[in-house]
Design a protein around this motif. Structure first.
Motif, PDB file in Angstrom:
ATOM      1  N   ASP A  74       0.789  -1.231   0.000  1.00  0.00           N
ATOM      2  CA  ASP A  74       0.000   0.000   0.000  1.00  0.00           C
ATOM      3  C   ASP A  74       0.822   1.284   0.000  1.00  0.00           C
ATOM      4  O   ASP A  74       0.252   2.370  -0.118  1.00  0.00           O
ATOM      5  CB  ASP A  74      -0.916   0.025   1.232  1.00  0.00           C
ATOM      6  N   VAL A  75       2.132   1.189   0.123  1.00  0.00           N
ATOM      7  CA  VAL A  75       2.986   2.382   0.209  1.00  0.00           C
ATOM      8  C   VAL A  75       4.194   2.224  -0.715  1.00  0.00           C
ATOM      9  O   VAL A  75       4.969   1.274  -0.560  1.00  0.00           O
ATOM     10  CB  VAL A  75       3.479   2.634   1.658  1.00  0.00           C
ATOM     11  N   GLU A 112       3.127   7.255  -3.124  1.00  0.00           N
ATOM     12  CA  GLU A 112       1.843   6.688  -3.553  1.00  0.00           C
ATOM     13  C   GLU A 112       1.270   5.821  -2.442  1.00  0.00           C
ATOM     14  O   GLU A 112       1.944   4.931  -1.910  1.00  0.00           O
ATOM     15  CB  GLU A 112       2.009   5.859  -4.832  1.00  0.00           C
ATOM     16  N   LEU A 113      -0.003   6.095  -2.091  1.00  0.00           N
ATOM     17  CA  LEU A 113      -0.698   5.364  -1.037  1.00  0.00           C
ATOM     18  C   LEU A 113      -1.929   4.689  -1.616  1.00  0.00           C
ATOM     19  O   LEU A 113      -2.692   5.305  -2.374  1.00  0.00           O
ATOM     20  CB  LEU A 113      -1.120   6.312   0.087  1.00  0.00           C
ATOM     21  N   GLN A 114      -2.121   3.437  -1.264  1.00  0.00           N
ATOM     22  CA  GLN A 114      -3.262   2.676  -1.756  1.00  0.00           C
ATOM     23  C   GLN A 114      -4.112   2.203  -0.584  1.00  0.00           C
ATOM     24  O   GLN A 114      -3.585   1.739   0.431  1.00  0.00           O
ATOM     25  CB  GLN A 114      -2.769   1.472  -2.562  1.00  0.00           C
ATOM     26  N   HIS A 115      -5.440   2.329  -0.714  1.00  0.00           N
ATOM     27  CA  HIS A 115      -6.361   1.879   0.335  1.00  0.00           C
ATOM     28  C   HIS A 115      -7.435   1.012  -0.313  1.00  0.00           C
ATOM     29  O   HIS A 115      -8.053   1.411  -1.308  1.00  0.00           O
ATOM     30  CB  HIS A 115      -7.026   3.063   1.042  1.00  0.00           C
ATOM     31  N   GLN A 116      -7.668  -0.150   0.250  1.00  0.00           N
ATOM     32  CA  GLN A 116      -8.713  -1.025  -0.260  1.00  0.00           C
ATOM     33  C   GLN A 116     -10.051  -0.624   0.355  1.00  0.00           C
ATOM     34  O   GLN A 116     -10.210  -0.590   1.576  1.00  0.00           O
ATOM     35  CB  GLN A 116      -8.401  -2.484   0.050  1.00  0.00           C
ATOM     36  N   LEU A 117     -11.031  -0.309  -0.507  1.00  0.00           N
ATOM     37  CA  LEU A 117     -12.352   0.106  -0.045  1.00  0.00           C
ATOM     38  C   LEU A 117     -13.326  -1.060   0.037  1.00  0.00           C
ATOM     39  O   LEU A 117     -14.225  -1.072   0.873  1.00  0.00           O
ATOM     40  CB  LEU A 117     -12.915   1.178  -0.982  1.00  0.00           C
ATOM     41  N   TYR A 122     -10.155  -0.152  -5.045  1.00  0.00           N
ATOM     42  CA  TYR A 122      -9.124   0.587  -4.333  1.00  0.00           C
ATOM     43  C   TYR A 122      -9.210   2.083  -4.633  1.00  0.00           C
ATOM     44  O   TYR A 122      -9.656   2.483  -5.718  1.00  0.00           O
ATOM     45  CB  TYR A 122      -7.731   0.107  -4.755  1.00  0.00           C
ATOM     46  N   VAL A 124      -6.412   5.196  -4.798  1.00  0.00           N
ATOM     47  CA  VAL A 124      -4.963   5.380  -4.869  1.00  0.00           C
ATOM     48  C   VAL A 124      -4.673   6.872  -4.897  1.00  0.00           C
ATOM     49  O   VAL A 124      -5.209   7.604  -5.747  1.00  0.00           O
ATOM     50  CB  VAL A 124      -4.365   4.698  -6.122  1.00  0.00           C
ATOM     51  N   ASP A 125      -3.829   7.323  -3.980  1.00  0.00           N
ATOM     52  CA  ASP A 125      -3.458   8.737  -3.903  1.00  0.00           C
ATOM     53  C   ASP A 125      -1.949   8.868  -4.134  1.00  0.00           C
ATOM     54  O   ASP A 125      -1.160   8.224  -3.435  1.00  0.00           O
ATOM     55  CB  ASP A 125      -3.835   9.315  -2.535  1.00  0.00           C
TER      56      ASP A 125
END
Length: 234
Positions: A74-75, A112-117, A122, A124-125
């Motif tokens: 995620d990072v 880059e940060l990823q979050h699973q919704l 996902y 992604v920021d």
């Protein structure tokens, strides 16, 4: 087929906008499980004056290198220690088509940060800061950019994404040109095998070049080709 009709509709409904074609060839070199490097070869084209052919004239030639460190799934940290861009004028009048390009050297750092919704879904920021050094009399600038995207993974080989990226000049510009660009995009990614990946997409850009007082809107259709070298076993 869906992507083809989407692009055809966007092109037909926006004949007054500028039209560009972006392409990128990427060589991905894994060094270990967390570290990799990339080499990008970039070529972009644009329509000529009073033409809608997006392949008519040069827009950008560029070479860029990246180093990525994946802390976990995620990072991801990135740094581009060197990039060279040859930027041609956006053609708004006939004389722009023969103007000499501006050469630029760019240095970038990103996170880059990823979050699973939800399952396979996902957000992604990606935040990046880049220093742009120009040849000639153009003042060097620092630009901050943030991209927020939503991605759905159909499986390990297919995914689609939609998002927005805003680019802001933080130094080297006047108050009227702090805003640089806004990019609304959609992307379809297909992994042919363990080595080859294709990305096809569309970006709608509103941009404010340093020499302009009015926004320029353009359609950008792109195709990216990524080749990943197989990591050697020690």
């Amino acid at each position: 087929m869906y992507t083809f009709f989407l692009f055809a509709f966007l092109f037909a409904s926006s004949q007054e906008r500028h039209h560009n074609y972006w392409s990128k060839a990427i060589v991905n070199i894994p060094l270990n499980e967390k570290l990799k490097t990339e080499i990008e070869l970039i070529h972009r084209r644009q329509n000529d004056f009073e033409s809608n052919n997006l392949f008519d004239k040069n827009l950008v030639h560029a070479t860029r290198t990246w180093i990525y460190y994946k802390q976990n799934k995620d990072v991801v940290y990135g740094i581009s220690p060197f990039a060279y861009f040859s930027n041609y004028k956006i053609i708004q009048k006939e004389s722009d088509a023969v103007a000499k390009p501006t050469n630029e050297y760019r240095f970038t750092a990103s996170l880059e940060l990823q979050h699973q919704l939800a399952m396979n879904f996902y957000v992604v920021d990606r935040t990046a800061i880049e220093y742009r050094a120009f040849e000639g009399s153009i003042e060097n600038t620092t630009r901050l950019r943030n991209r927020l995207a939503f991605r759905y993974d159909f499986n390990s080989n297919y995914n689609v994404a939609i998002g927005d990226e805003i680019l802001i000049n933080t130094t080297g510009t006047d108050a009227l040109h702090i805003f640089d660009q806004n990019r609304i995009f959609t992307n379809f990614s297909y992994k042919l095998n363990s080595s080859v990946k294709l990305d096809i997409g569309y970006i709608y850009i509103s941009r404010l070049p340093q020499i302009n007082v009015d926004l320029i809107d353009d359609n950008n259709f792109y195709l990216n080709f990524t080749y990943t070298l197989k990591k050697r076993d020690n």
